[in-house]
Design a protein around this motif. Sequence first.
Motif: not given
Lengths: 281, 281
Positions: B81-84, B90-91, B123-127
């Motif tokens: 993914i570029i950006g986002g 990502a989620r 932002a849940s996917a950051f983990d």
Amino acid sequence: MDLWFTELYENASGYTIKIKETLFSGKSRYQKLDILQTEQLGKMMVLDGLIMLTEANEFSYHEMIAHVPMTAHPNPERVLIIGGGDGGTAREVLKHDCVKECVMVEIDELVIEKSKEFFPQIASAFDSPKLNLLVQDGFKYIEDNKNAFDVVIIDSTDPIGPAEPLFSEHFYKNVNACLKSDGLMSAQSESPYLYNKIIRQMYTDMGKAFPVVKMYTGYVPFYPTGMWSFAFASKKYYPYSKPRIDMIDKIDNLQYFNKEIYSTCFALPNFVRKILDENDK
Amino acid sequence: MDLWFTELYENASGYTIKIKETLFSGKSRYQKLDILQTEQLGKMMVLDGLIMLTEANEFSYHEMIAHVPMTAHPNPERVLIIGGGDGGTAREVLKHDCVKECVMVEIDELVIEKSKEFFPQIASAFDSPKLNLLVQDGFKYIEDNKNAFDVVIIDSTDPIGPAEPLFSEHFYKNVNACLKSDGLMSAQSESPYLYNKIIRQMYTDMGKAFPVVKMYTGYVPFYPTGMWSFAFASKKYYPYSKPRIDMIDKIDNLQYFNKEIYSTCFALPNFVRKILDENDK
């Protein structure tokens, strides 16, 4: 001077557009009508403060409300339009050569007169010998005419104001009786992103009057959220029963509608299915 | 006090929304970031004065930019993914169990940090242990990585500002090289109702880099006109070559995307076909 027109949705968000000048401002028995020259989208018609159409983008709404039911019916010869005083829906209906008569019942003569004056390319159908234009109450007309039409199109304003009686179980039952035994109807049915309660009520009411009720959608940028829904209700045919798909290529001057749009416009996102209580198909 | 945020489109029309309070206002090296509490649509993220997302309706954009390419590829294991920076794309990507690694390259750390703080459900996917989050220039990253990904998603801002290099033939050729031999990409590509020149240029450039280039669309109410387009570009597969249609029912918590949406989202109205110089199909 910078002049901006703003339409608010539930007083919490809205659409704003830059205005060059006010071309007409007046009041009928039924509603307030303003015609404004915008900088970006040509002339704009406003009823009771709500944008009805812009010259630049009116095509998507009129093509979708007219050509979907006209395609779904195998031989639409007699068509009734309730509302649609600007003439755009009649213009699209009369692109179908099979139509023998299109009756249009608009309650507000001022809308018709000012559309002729300021939107001649939208009002072009008013000159057609196939159009029978009646200035009267559409609710009453439907009640008085039984078993008379192949297709009925409800091109109304929102359920608050003069169009309120057009959103009721009683009215949909009258539309059913006004249609021939294999007739079908379309109606504008608001934006699923904003008006889910109105939509749920409308489709529940319609389901009590018709065995087949489906929603389809189209991109209408000057209406709230840009996602606009239309109800398709039918006594016999489903959208895919006997559609006149091959005739679509012969319709003049379509800026939005085509075969692929017909075949895909009934697909609904999950959040819309949920409003309609439809399960995953 | 009545506080309204307004985003203008070409200084001639716009969207306006009522604000309860400003939650954050700051500036990074790249752009200005504001996070506002709206009355109607939850929290809202604004970059350089343009609405990026609202909490209530972010789902349609993120689901459409992610799940369409993820469905079109028969086995997307490595995704870029570029950006986002908000994390929504990502989620969605990480809802696909087949993904072994999702690399996300966001240039602006401030967007990531503030999304974690104010939009935890986006932002849940950051983990996720499958996410490899890199704060660096996406253009450079793509240039440095060859034959490495199954799917690339360009979740960028508009072509004016930090994302400008991401709208060029040179960049699309680098994306092609960054993809494996059967890889494919998606990218946000603006609204056909407003930005036809940008779109025509973008698709022409992409056509010089990929043998398969298609547009699909979705309803995104907080972006200009509500009609949003996405580019699908591919080295080998068409949208209908080997899609993982049956897996769609297994994706968790979809509010927009479903099998029917995948099968219909590539249908384009005539005025859009005209922008892309496509003939009637």
